[in-house]
Scaffold this active site. Sequence first.
Site, PDB file in Angstrom:
ATOM      1  N   SER A 616       0.814  -1.213   0.000  1.00  0.00           N
ATOM      2  CA  SER A 616       0.000   0.000   0.000  1.00  0.00           C
ATOM      3  C   SER A 616       0.847   1.263   0.000  1.00  0.00           C
ATOM      4  O   SER A 616       0.304   2.366  -0.105  1.00  0.00           O
ATOM      5  CB  SER A 616      -0.945   0.004   1.211  1.00  0.00           C
ATOM      6  N   LYS A 659      -6.585   4.987   7.803  1.00  0.00           N
ATOM      7  CA  LYS A 659      -5.433   5.747   7.326  1.00  0.00           C
ATOM      8  C   LYS A 659      -5.769   7.225   7.197  1.00  0.00           C
ATOM      9  O   LYS A 659      -4.956   8.096   7.549  1.00  0.00           O
ATOM     10  CB  LYS A 659      -4.965   5.185   5.988  1.00  0.00           C
TER      11      LYS A 659
END
Length: 746
Positions: A616, A659
């Site tokens: 990611s 996030k």
Amino acid sequence: MSNDTNVDDPPEDAPGSASDDTQREHHEDADPERQGSRSPLEEEGERRDTTDESVGGVVQDQNQESDPDADPDPESGIDPSETVEDDEDEIETVNDLGSTVDVDPGVEIDEENAEDDLLGGLMVDSTEDIEVPDRLVDQVIGQDEARDIIIKAAKQRRHVMMIGSPGTGKSMLAKAMSQLLPQEDLQDVLVYHNPDDGNAPKVRTVPAGKGEQIIDAHKEEARKRNQMRSILMWIIIAIVIGYALLTVNILLGILAAGIIWLIFRYTSRGTDAMVPNMIVDNGDQRQAPFEDATGAHAGALLGDVRHDPFQSGGMETPSHDRVEPGSIHKSNKGVLFVDEINTLDVRTQQKLMTAIQEGEFSITGQSERSSGAMVQTEPVPCDFVMIAAGNLDAMENMHPALRNRVKGYGYEVYMEDTIESTPEMRRKYARFVAQEVERDGRLPHFEREAVEELILEAKRRSGRKNHLTLHFRSLGGLVRVAGDIARAEDRDLTTRDDVLQAKQRSRSIEQQLADDYIERRKDYELQVTNDGVEGRVNGLAVMGEDSGIMLPVMAEIAPAQGGGQVIATGKLQEMAEESVQNVSAIIKKFSDVDLSEKDIHIQFVQAGQQGVDGDSASITVATAVISALEDIPVDQSVAMTGSLSVRGDVLPVGGVTHKIEAAAKAGCSKVIIPKANEQDVMIEDEYEEMVEIIPCANISEVLDVALMGEPKKDSLVDRLKAITESAFDQSQSTVGSASGSNPSPQ
């Protein structure tokens, strides 16, 4: 979900049901010695026609041959004509079970606004208005396929293996099956002394409740025998002492009386040994047994024989009194639940497989150095339905033969993690809150606004747009924390503020560490959120399952000593290393710099002991390297996450909600996410005004947002678009078509 206080007891045994199946015929009629001493006691044990109705059903006389007309199904011991119709009435189809949410009279469901209402149109003021089903199978939410399989398996007595994440309802479904199994054919198991071989005790099965009567009869007979022996002993002692007094030899008389007392005392132990040991008592069992054997050692699972240190001199404990049943024997005619099945020893799994196949298993001592290792009983019935459970890794270490046995005679089912957020499902979530309150018994009911906040949290934890999480154990923990807060303040109802406070208090350890980590980095000025820095990008990562954290990535270009190479530090795991290689391919394609004479150094700043796993951070690495190569600064108020293909497509990742919240806590004002993840964003209200979420489909869009310095940035972005325009157009259509799918966490 272990509280069963709200579950209705199964119906009483139906008259006419027969329970002398093939197993009991083998253990009782074929070998009369296995029934112990018979004399007057057997008359008590055999007088079933007058006593069985009081202990759980009418049972055939054991000395009488089986009548096919009376028992059309000898294998099951149940008359289908009297039970099949009842079973069909009691066990509904999966579409009927738990499909509606019942409320108190006068409370309605607003079908017109159900689609937009968080409670699915349920018009209630609090969870007190919601009726909780009595049976566990009606309380199961979301796992329709697993529930359907449990219903079928209960009717057909099939084994089931459930694989899925913790907290999704595996143990609850197992308990639900025990309530669906018939109760009328339960048995008591007695172990008798074997006069021919003391180390081979006899085993006898009787209808549930009959075992206690047999033991009481044996004890009464033993008491009468001991009483007669005591009277005889004292008569003999009196005669001896009287004779000693007449012969004026008192000392010899007392010595003789003591010897007589010891002889009678020693021989009386044989009478006590005739009392059987009941190892399985189902007399008070109101439903089929449920045994949780999760983490059980071999003795607890398979049965054991206690060690006896007194092995001589007549002081030893009879072997049949030292026999201890295992979970497989206690769950006879019921359910044996084994979670984390792969943690069982391989030899234990092999023995468990034998017990499943044979329907009976002898009990012997599990310790080789114990006196119990010399004892081995006759086969003890263990005709149970096994429900094996575990995570995805459970299948790797599970004995293949045991899994084949379960699969060949049962079902395998995968437990879902999320479910679509429909009005009906949201109503069931409201009922779930009511269930947790009633099950706990000490929590105040929840106001409507509090339930709505819990449903929003369930949406957020699912990680998918228009979905709800099925991890009910962690969600139930949030319910209990919120209820405890309200109860501590002595309120009648739990409010939305209590739920919000509970969300803060019930943060995971990873989330607490992540928040502390962010604060410490601010104190030491490691967090940069102003101006622009070349080769430095604010990446985003996830700790655990629900904790976001900012993870800066730095890149530096240096002259190569040999051939140019990419050097990455930060304890990268395999997937992260592969993502760096993918990024290097993109850089070679899009950059005008000759990389054969340069080394690219990439550092994951303060990655921690666990290192970096997943890809990611791909767009983060690519942006940092391109910034360093082109000498273009990166806006430090921007954070980003996303995977990157070798063609420059930004691919979806997991944990975008956590996030984004981590970036907001760190002070960033913009967050770049994959366009395919746009539908998965469900951040808290407090963060919505703090950050701007920018979805991007390719690397050129990422650089356009992240880089600073207009002339050089515009030139670079235009060059990338010109080189890859056709490729990006094609990839955008591919990503767009996949945007509705569930992204795999990266």
